[in-house]
Motif scaffolding. Sequence first.
Motif, PDB file in Angstrom:
ATOM      1  N   LEU A  41       0.812  -1.221   0.000  1.00  0.00           N
ATOM      2  CA  LEU A  41       0.000   0.000   0.000  1.00  0.00           C
ATOM      3  C   LEU A  41       0.840   1.264   0.000  1.00  0.00           C
ATOM      4  CD1 LEU A  41      -2.790  -1.074   2.500  1.00  0.00           C
ATOM      5  CD2 LEU A  41      -2.805  -1.185  -0.005  1.00  0.00           C
ATOM      6  N   GLY A  42       2.160   1.127  -0.032  1.00  0.00           N
ATOM      7  CA  GLY A  42       3.015   2.296  -0.157  1.00  0.00           C
ATOM      8  C   GLY A  42       3.320   2.960   1.166  1.00  0.00           C
ATOM      9  N   GLY A  43       3.889   4.167   1.045  1.00  0.00           N
ATOM     10  CA  GLY A  43       4.304   4.929   2.212  1.00  0.00           C
ATOM     11  C   GLY A  43       3.149   5.623   2.903  1.00  0.00           C
ATOM     12  N   GLN A  44       3.490   6.463   3.878  1.00  0.00           N
ATOM     13  CA  GLN A  44       2.480   7.052   4.752  1.00  0.00           C
ATOM     14  C   GLN A  44       1.471   7.912   4.004  1.00  0.00           C
ATOM     15  OE1 GLN A  44       2.122   6.022   7.630  1.00  0.00           O
ATOM     16  NE2 GLN A  44       1.256   7.529   9.032  1.00  0.00           N
ATOM     17  N   LYS A  45       1.927   8.756   3.082  1.00  0.00           N
ATOM     18  CA  LYS A  45       0.993   9.616   2.359  1.00  0.00           C
ATOM     19  C   LYS A  45       0.030   8.774   1.513  1.00  0.00           C
ATOM     20  CE  LYS A  45       2.095  14.047   3.159  1.00  0.00           C
ATOM     21  NZ  LYS A  45       2.877  13.890   4.388  1.00  0.00           N
ATOM     22  N   GLN A  46       0.554   7.778   0.839  1.00  0.00           N
ATOM     23  CA  GLN A  46      -0.293   6.941  -0.004  1.00  0.00           C
ATOM     24  C   GLN A  46      -1.312   6.176   0.843  1.00  0.00           C
ATOM     25  OE1 GLN A  46       1.568   5.072  -3.420  1.00  0.00           O
ATOM     26  NE2 GLN A  46       0.581   3.125  -2.893  1.00  0.00           N
ATOM     27  N   ARG A  47      -0.870   5.671   1.984  1.00  0.00           N
ATOM     28  CA  ARG A  47      -1.777   4.961   2.875  1.00  0.00           C
ATOM     29  C   ARG A  47      -2.825   5.902   3.447  1.00  0.00           C
ATOM     30  NH1 ARG A  47       0.403   0.061   4.481  1.00  0.00           N
ATOM     31  NH2 ARG A  47      -0.750   0.086   6.440  1.00  0.00           N
ATOM     32  N   ALA A  48      -2.416   7.137   3.729  1.00  0.00           N
ATOM     33  CA  ALA A  48      -3.374   8.116   4.245  1.00  0.00           C
ATOM     34  C   ALA A  48      -4.445   8.434   3.200  1.00  0.00           C
ATOM     35  CB  ALA A  48      -2.649   9.390   4.670  1.00  0.00           C
ATOM     36  N   TYR A  86      -0.064   9.029  -6.457  1.00  0.00           N
ATOM     37  CA  TYR A  86      -0.411   8.088  -5.393  1.00  0.00           C
ATOM     38  C   TYR A  86      -1.682   7.315  -5.743  1.00  0.00           C
ATOM     39  CZ  TYR A  86       2.974  10.269  -2.176  1.00  0.00           C
ATOM     40  OH  TYR A  86       4.129  10.720  -1.567  1.00  0.00           O
ATOM     41  N   VAL A  87      -2.666   8.019  -6.271  1.00  0.00           N
ATOM     42  CA  VAL A  87      -3.929   7.365  -6.616  1.00  0.00           C
ATOM     43  C   VAL A  87      -3.707   6.321  -7.709  1.00  0.00           C
ATOM     44  CG1 VAL A  87      -6.189   7.721  -7.698  1.00  0.00           C
ATOM     45  CG2 VAL A  87      -5.425   9.242  -5.861  1.00  0.00           C
ATOM     46  N   SER A  88      -2.877   6.634  -8.673  1.00  0.00           N
ATOM     47  CA  SER A  88      -2.589   5.674  -9.741  1.00  0.00           C
ATOM     48  C   SER A  88      -1.965   4.393  -9.187  1.00  0.00           C
ATOM     49  CB  SER A  88      -1.655   6.305 -10.774  1.00  0.00           C
ATOM     50  OG  SER A  88      -2.287   7.386 -11.431  1.00  0.00           O
ATOM     51  N   ARG A  89      -1.063   4.557  -8.220  1.00  0.00           N
ATOM     52  CA  ARG A  89      -0.440   3.371  -7.614  1.00  0.00           C
ATOM     53  C   ARG A  89      -1.463   2.559  -6.814  1.00  0.00           C
ATOM     54  NH1 ARG A  89       4.674   6.646  -5.064  1.00  0.00           N
ATOM     55  NH2 ARG A  89       5.401   7.597  -7.016  1.00  0.00           N
ATOM     56  N   LEU A  90      -2.308   3.253  -6.089  1.00  0.00           N
ATOM     57  CA  LEU A  90      -3.341   2.544  -5.340  1.00  0.00           C
ATOM     58  C   LEU A  90      -4.296   1.816  -6.285  1.00  0.00           C
ATOM     59  CD1 LEU A  90      -4.218   5.179  -2.591  1.00  0.00           C
ATOM     60  CD2 LEU A  90      -3.208   2.919  -2.217  1.00  0.00           C
ATOM     61  N   LYS A  97      -9.411   0.590 -12.615  1.00  0.00           N
ATOM     62  CA  LYS A  97     -10.362   1.696 -12.604  1.00  0.00           C
ATOM     63  C   LYS A  97     -11.695   1.329 -11.979  1.00  0.00           C
ATOM     64  CE  LYS A  97      -8.367   4.041 -16.619  1.00  0.00           C
ATOM     65  NZ  LYS A  97      -8.602   4.537 -17.997  1.00  0.00           N
ATOM     66  N   GLU A  98     -12.073   0.059 -12.010  1.00  0.00           N
ATOM     67  CA  GLU A  98     -13.331  -0.335 -11.392  1.00  0.00           C
ATOM     68  C   GLU A  98     -13.272  -0.204  -9.875  1.00  0.00           C
ATOM     69  OE1 GLU A  98     -16.313  -1.138 -12.845  1.00  0.00           O
ATOM     70  OE2 GLU A  98     -15.199  -0.253 -14.515  1.00  0.00           O
ATOM     71  N   ALA A  99     -12.080  -0.299  -9.320  1.00  0.00           N
ATOM     72  CA  ALA A  99     -11.935  -0.219  -7.864  1.00  0.00           C
ATOM     73  C   ALA A  99     -11.811   1.209  -7.381  1.00  0.00           C
ATOM     74  CB  ALA A  99     -10.712  -1.019  -7.416  1.00  0.00           C
ATOM     75  N   LEU A 100     -11.118   2.050  -8.140  1.00  0.00           N
ATOM     76  CA  LEU A 100     -10.890   3.423  -7.722  1.00  0.00           C
ATOM     77  C   LEU A 100     -11.161   4.329  -8.921  1.00  0.00           C
ATOM     78  CD1 LEU A 100      -7.764   4.549  -5.620  1.00  0.00           C
ATOM     79  CD2 LEU A 100      -9.507   6.035  -6.601  1.00  0.00           C
TER      80      LEU A 100
END
Length: 264
Positions: A41-48, A86-90, A97-100
């Motif tokens: 899920l990545g680092g702190q900002k991405q998780r936030a 960050y959104v692209s990585r998530l 795209k169906e998830a986010l």
Amino acid sequence: MDAMYVTHPAPRNEGERTGLHLDVRVLGAVEAARDGVPLALGGQKQRAILGVLLANIGRHVSADEIVDEVWRDAPPPSVKVSLHSYVSRLRAQLGGKEALRRRGSAYRLCLPRHAVDAARFERAADEGFAELRRGRPDSAVGHFDRALDMWAGSPFADLHEYAFARHEADRLGALRLTVLEERAGARLRLRDCGADPLLRKAWEENPMRERLAARLMYTLYADGRQAEAVEVFRQTRSRLVEELGLDVSPELSRAHMDIIRRRV
């Protein structure tokens, strides 16, 4: 902030229709897995950012709102570029795209309704409350046990530096306390009088929550521990008087009198 939606277990084919087989956990640190395999899920900002979307699951959250929650008073000039990255990585981790989904400058997390543990917890709690209203304490206890078993720690435990995470932790934590209280009441009706470590720990962490104290007192008394039940009353009353300048509620006073007069 909208509350996380209340869900019910999805039909078996719901995950197949969406192509998602995710298990997202927020009752503790934020974690996610697909088909049992943990996701990065990545680092702190991405998780936030994921946390903000989870706390608002099912609705579009504007980029400005996400920035305000995650970067607070110090967003860099390139914050929107960072957010999009960050959104692209998530999105890649969660299933595309169906998830986010994105609509204009807003993002929406779309997961199967059974995919998030907090939503499953809320549904199990609601089922327990409904069974109590139907006069079925045995069934209610089963639902409450299932709800409580989902907890691994404080919700969003790794994101408490963010206001949205603290808000959700408080909201879900308050519901958990209600579940513990109602579960204790249902167990007393069933004369299931064994010790309840979860109830005791919850009172120790919330020593001025009077309904919780009353349920703990009755549980201790039913387990043959009258002196401990009276001590719970003494400590609760002392904290209320010293810290808030209040006397105990009629409910807690009644519990005390029931126990010392052995009227339970």
